[in-house]
Design a protein around this motif. Structure first.
Motif, PDB file in Angstrom:
ATOM      1  N   SER A  47     -35.367   5.152  21.254  1.00  0.00           N
ATOM      2  CA  SER A  47     -35.769   5.137  22.659  1.00  0.00           C
ATOM      3  C   SER A  47     -36.353   6.476  23.084  1.00  0.00           C
ATOM      4  O   SER A  47     -37.270   6.531  23.920  1.00  0.00           O
ATOM      5  N   SER A  48     -35.850   7.553  22.519  1.00  0.00           N
ATOM      6  CA  SER A  48     -36.380   8.875  22.868  1.00  0.00           C
ATOM      7  C   SER A  48     -37.834   9.020  22.430  1.00  0.00           C
ATOM      8  O   SER A  48     -38.631   9.671  23.103  1.00  0.00           O
ATOM      9  N   VAL A  49     -38.196   8.416  21.298  1.00  0.00           N
ATOM     10  CA  VAL A  49     -39.588   8.434  20.855  1.00  0.00           C
ATOM     11  C   VAL A  49     -40.477   7.769  21.903  1.00  0.00           C
ATOM     12  O   VAL A  49     -41.540   8.292  22.256  1.00  0.00           O
ATOM     13  N   LEU A  50     -40.051   6.624  22.428  1.00  0.00           N
ATOM     14  CA  LEU A  50     -40.837   5.957  23.460  1.00  0.00           C
ATOM     15  C   LEU A  50     -40.966   6.814  24.708  1.00  0.00           C
ATOM     16  O   LEU A  50     -42.032   6.896  25.325  1.00  0.00           O
ATOM     17  N   ARG A  51     -39.879   7.459  25.090  1.00  0.00           N
ATOM     18  CA  ARG A  51     -39.898   8.276  26.307  1.00  0.00           C
ATOM     19  C   ARG A  51     -40.788   9.508  26.140  1.00  0.00           C
ATOM     20  O   ARG A  51     -41.428   9.953  27.093  1.00  0.00           O
ATOM     21  N   LEU A  52     -40.850  10.047  24.934  1.00  0.00           N
ATOM     22  CA  LEU A  52     -41.775  11.154  24.664  1.00  0.00           C
ATOM     23  C   LEU A  52     -43.221  10.686  24.768  1.00  0.00           C
ATOM     24  O   LEU A  52     -44.073  11.361  25.341  1.00  0.00           O
ATOM     25  N   ILE A  53     -43.495   9.502  24.211  1.00  0.00           N
ATOM     26  CA  ILE A  53     -44.850   8.943  24.276  1.00  0.00           C
ATOM     27  C   ILE A  53     -45.259   8.687  25.723  1.00  0.00           C
ATOM     28  O   ILE A  53     -46.396   8.957  26.122  1.00  0.00           O
ATOM     29  N   ALA A  54     -44.318   8.166  26.508  1.00  0.00           N
ATOM     30  CA  ALA A  54     -44.613   7.811  27.899  1.00  0.00           C
ATOM     31  C   ALA A  54     -44.678   9.021  28.820  1.00  0.00           C
ATOM     32  O   ALA A  54     -45.121   8.908  29.972  1.00  0.00           O
ATOM     33  N   ALA A  67     -31.775   9.112  11.990  1.00  0.00           N
ATOM     34  CA  ALA A  67     -31.538  10.512  12.360  1.00  0.00           C
ATOM     35  C   ALA A  67     -32.817  11.219  12.812  1.00  0.00           C
ATOM     36  O   ALA A  67     -33.080  12.356  12.429  1.00  0.00           O
ATOM     37  N   GLY A  68     -33.622  10.516  13.611  1.00  0.00           N
ATOM     38  CA  GLY A  68     -34.793  11.128  14.204  1.00  0.00           C
ATOM     39  C   GLY A  68     -36.041  11.147  13.353  1.00  0.00           C
ATOM     40  O   GLY A  68     -37.081  11.654  13.788  1.00  0.00           O
ATOM     41  N   PHE A  94     -41.929  -1.192  24.586  1.00  0.00           N
ATOM     42  CA  PHE A  94     -40.793  -2.072  24.878  1.00  0.00           C
ATOM     43  C   PHE A  94     -39.511  -1.375  24.421  1.00  0.00           C
ATOM     44  O   PHE A  94     -39.288  -1.197  23.222  1.00  0.00           O
ATOM     45  N   ASP A  95     -38.683  -0.972  25.377  1.00  0.00           N
ATOM     46  CA  ASP A  95     -37.450  -0.242  25.049  1.00  0.00           C
ATOM     47  C   ASP A  95     -36.253  -1.190  25.071  1.00  0.00           C
ATOM     48  O   ASP A  95     -35.600  -1.363  26.098  1.00  0.00           O
ATOM     49  N   GLU A  96     -36.004  -1.851  23.936  1.00  0.00           N
ATOM     50  CA  GLU A  96     -34.913  -2.825  23.794  1.00  0.00           C
ATOM     51  C   GLU A  96     -34.845  -3.758  25.005  1.00  0.00           C
ATOM     52  O   GLU A  96     -33.802  -3.886  25.652  1.00  0.00           O
ATOM     53  N   PRO A  97     -35.938  -4.436  25.326  1.00  0.00           N
ATOM     54  CA  PRO A  97     -35.993  -5.198  26.576  1.00  0.00           C
ATOM     55  C   PRO A  97     -35.088  -6.422  26.615  1.00  0.00           C
ATOM     56  O   PRO A  97     -34.832  -6.957  27.693  1.00  0.00           O
ATOM     57  N   LEU A  98     -34.610  -6.865  25.461  1.00  0.00           N
ATOM     58  CA  LEU A  98     -33.842  -8.115  25.418  1.00  0.00           C
ATOM     59  C   LEU A  98     -32.372  -7.905  25.070  1.00  0.00           C
ATOM     60  O   LEU A  98     -31.626  -8.874  24.942  1.00  0.00           O
ATOM     61  N   SER A  99     -31.942  -6.678  24.923  1.00  0.00           N
ATOM     62  CA  SER A  99     -30.603  -6.415  24.383  1.00  0.00           C
ATOM     63  C   SER A  99     -29.477  -6.873  25.305  1.00  0.00           C
ATOM     64  O   SER A  99     -28.347  -7.075  24.848  1.00  0.00           O
TER      65      SER A  99
END
Length: 232
Positions: free
Chosen positions: A42-49, A214-215, A162-167
């Motif tokens: 999720s942090s990867v997505l937030r960095l991209i966004a 691990a990142g 999409f950040d785990e939209p269905l979890s």
């Protein structure tokens, strides 16, 4: 097919994990990043966004994020041409369903009637015809997430995260909405990056899977070559 998205040297240091990640995504495809909780997906997505800040590397390398040939690394989140769908649908409870979907268009200056018409069309695409006048508080979890999808896609972003939209949904509904997301991606032609820890979900929606541990990227390939034991 040309790469429409590239992320190089994404770097963020946390207490629990250091993200050091680079990848590309081909135009009109869905790339799925899988990994255990805490792996940094999720942090990867937030960095991209643009919702998280990069850490400074000791070796001097800097992050570069490009979308359709445009460097978006330092643009404000709203200027990047990216849509994002969260686990928490984050609808505006004081607005009707249609006004939620039309919100982005209205912010861009689209006339109310035209925005409302487009909103109703997108609601119909997700099986929500006739829901426009309802309030978010009357919706089920699955209905609310479909409204969230319609609200994102009505803006026709080049890239959707999409950040785990269905979890938060139960298994049968997750399966149905996975098919809805895959269908909308094919229909709309957007490029998608989808984060999940669910292997069946990943295989159902992906053109390509990236395994993150691990990142860092540990593996990438087609969904047919990915197996659950690889995540352990």
């Amino acid at each position: 097919m040309n790469s429409c998205f590239s992320a190089e040297n994404l770097y963020r240091v946390w207490d629990s994990v250091t993200i050091d990640f680079s990848f590309t995504a081909e135009k009109g495809t869905m790339t799925v990043i899988v990994g255990r909780s805490g792996s940094g997906k999720s942090s990867v997505l937030r960095l991209i966004a643009g919702l998280e800040q990069f850490s400074v590397r000791s070796d001097g390398r800097t992050p570069v994020i490009t979308l359709n040939g445009r460097d978006i690394t330092h643009l404000a989140p709203g200027k990047r041409g990216i849509g994002m769908v969260f686990q928490n649908h984050a609808l505006f409870n004081h607005l009707s369903v249609a006004d939620n979907v039309a919100y982005g268009l209205r912010c861009k200056g689209v006339h109310t009637a035209e925005a409302r018409k487009s909103a109703e069309e997108y609601l119909s695409l997700f099986g929500l015809a006739g829901f426009g006048d309802r309030r978010p508080g009357t919706l089920s979890g699955g209905e609310a997430q479909r409204v969230s999808l319609a609200r994102t896609l009505i803006m026709q972003p080049s890239l959707v995260l999409f950040d785990e939209p269905l979890s938060a949904l139960d298994a049968p509904l997750r399966k149905k909405l996975t098919a809805d997301i895959r269908g909308s991606q094919k229909r709309e032609g957007f490029t998608g990056i989808f984060v999940t820890h669910d292997i069946a979900e990943a295989k159902a929606v992906a053109d390509r899977i990236i395994l993150m541990k691990a990142g860092k990227m540990q593996w990438q390939g087609g969904p047919e070559d990915f197996s659950e034991d690889m995540i352990d």
